[in-house]
Design an enzyme around this catalytic site. Structure first.
Site, mmCIF file in Angstrom:
data_model
loop_
_atom_site.group_PDB
_atom_site.id
_atom_site.type_symbol
_atom_site.label_atom_id
_atom_site.label_comp_id
_atom_site.label_asym_id
_atom_site.label_seq_id
_atom_site.Cartn_x
_atom_site.Cartn_y
_atom_site.Cartn_z
ATOM 1 N N HIS A 5 -21.022 -39.392 8.622
ATOM 2 C CA HIS A 5 -21.047 -39.468 7.155
ATOM 3 C C HIS A 5 -20.392 -38.227 6.543
ATOM 4 O O HIS A 5 -19.633 -38.320 5.578
ATOM 5 C CB HIS A 5 -22.492 -39.512 6.635
ATOM 6 N N VAL B 32 -16.509 -40.823 14.334
ATOM 7 C CA VAL B 32 -16.870 -39.514 14.875
ATOM 8 C C VAL B 32 -17.797 -39.755 16.073
ATOM 9 O O VAL B 32 -18.732 -40.562 15.994
ATOM 10 C CB VAL B 32 -17.570 -38.634 13.818
ATOM 11 N N SER C 138 -26.749 -43.675 12.571
ATOM 12 C CA SER C 138 -28.133 -43.321 12.219
ATOM 13 C C SER C 138 -29.100 -43.991 13.184
ATOM 14 O O SER C 138 -30.191 -43.484 13.435
ATOM 15 C CB SER C 138 -28.437 -43.753 10.791
#
Ligand code: PAF
Length: 292
Positions: A47, A185, A195
């Site tokens: 993020h 990433v 998450s």
């Protein structure tokens, strides 16, 4: 300092004060660009890479943090999805100008009657396994685009199908914002950041590496033959301990249609699998090796 708005009215007031020349009345010049990064919180470096990109490209950056109930099926992990707004705001301090964190009861009230739905692209892959998921995503993204009115909106390529669906919605609805896709990433061992990785035990996290390894192997040996790449991807994942494969596909990156045989164009390999009780997705571009 990052400011937090938890209602649409507060957000509009804040934006009128700090970004008066952006959004619906924007002047179109770079100095006034407004960027939006939609998230469900539980922020990680993936993020933050989107927020940094927005920071580089925009004068004002809004990050939304909203665990969107519309995109979870009743048997999914809405209740246990990680939530820690204080931590998220601390991570965004100095990076985002505004965090928009509405509550579910007011942002998605039970009496709402409108759903934004993209046909076709949502029928396969995630859409086939999670019926209704993308309607939930596009409905909330459309609302966020309306309330923030950004010039640029940023999404990660890990949710590759989501990015394609949002691009399609934005084009069909003449959304003025540019939809910007940003690279996946990964942790040093290759696991794509998510998450939901927080749900994995150490042993499951180890098993989960099978996804990125299988994708990397197929990318490293890509010879243009989608049928054989799909077969190898599937075989590799079926043989991986602790991994229950949902799909392993090789598709056209634009249309998401499955590719067969040898083709000249680009291809995208996508996988979804359950490890323990956690559903994980990952993908990679397949392109010919560039020889020096
Ligand atoms: O990718 C996500 O986190 C969500 O699907 C999004 C785009 C924030 C919509 O709820």
């Amino acid at each position: 300092m990052t400011q937090v708005a938890d209602t649409v009215a507060d957000l509009r007031l804040l934006l009128a004060a700090i970004a008066p020349h952006t959004g619906v009345v924007h002047l179109g010049d770079d100095a006034h660009r407004l960027g939006l990064v939609p998230t469900m919180g539980a922020l990680h470096d993936g993020h933050l890479s989107l927020v940094r990109r927005a920071r580089d490209e925009c004068r004002v950056v809004v990050v939304s943090v909203f665990v969107n109930p519309l995109q979870f099926a009743p048997d999914e992990d809405l209740a246990r999805y990680p939530r820690d707004l204080t931590r998220d705001v601390a991570l965004l301090d100095g990076l985002a100008d505004v965090v928009f964190a509405p509550d579910a009861a007011t942002f998605t009230p039970p009496e709402r009657r409108t759903t934004v739905s993209v046909a076709g692209l949502t029928a396969t892959l995630e859409g086939a396994s999670r019926p209704g998921h993308f309607d939930g995503v596009t409905t909330i993204v459309a609302k966020l685009l309306n309330v923030v009115a950004p010039d640029r909106v940023y999404f990660g390529e890990k949710d590759f199908q989501q990015l394609a669906v949002v691009r399609c919605m934005a084009a069909d609805l003449d959304v003025p914002a540019a939809v910007v896709g940003c690279p996946i990433v990964r942790d040093a061992d290759g696991l794509a950041l998510s998450s939901r990785n927080a749900y994995l035990t150490a042993a499951q996290r180890h098993d989960a590496l099978a996804l990125s390894r299988a994708l990397r192997e197929v990318a490293d040996t890509w010879d243009g033959d989608a049928t054989s790449a799909r077969r190898r991807l599937r075989r590799r994942l079926d043989g991986a301990p602790g991994v229950r494969v949902d799909y392993a596909e090789v598709v056209d990156p634009e249309t998401l249609a499955p590719l067969e045989g040898v083709g000249a164009g680009p291809a995208q390999a996508l996988v979804a699998a359950v490890v323990g009780t956690t559903r994980l997705i990952d993908n990679t571009r397949l392109e010919p090796a560039v020889r020096a």
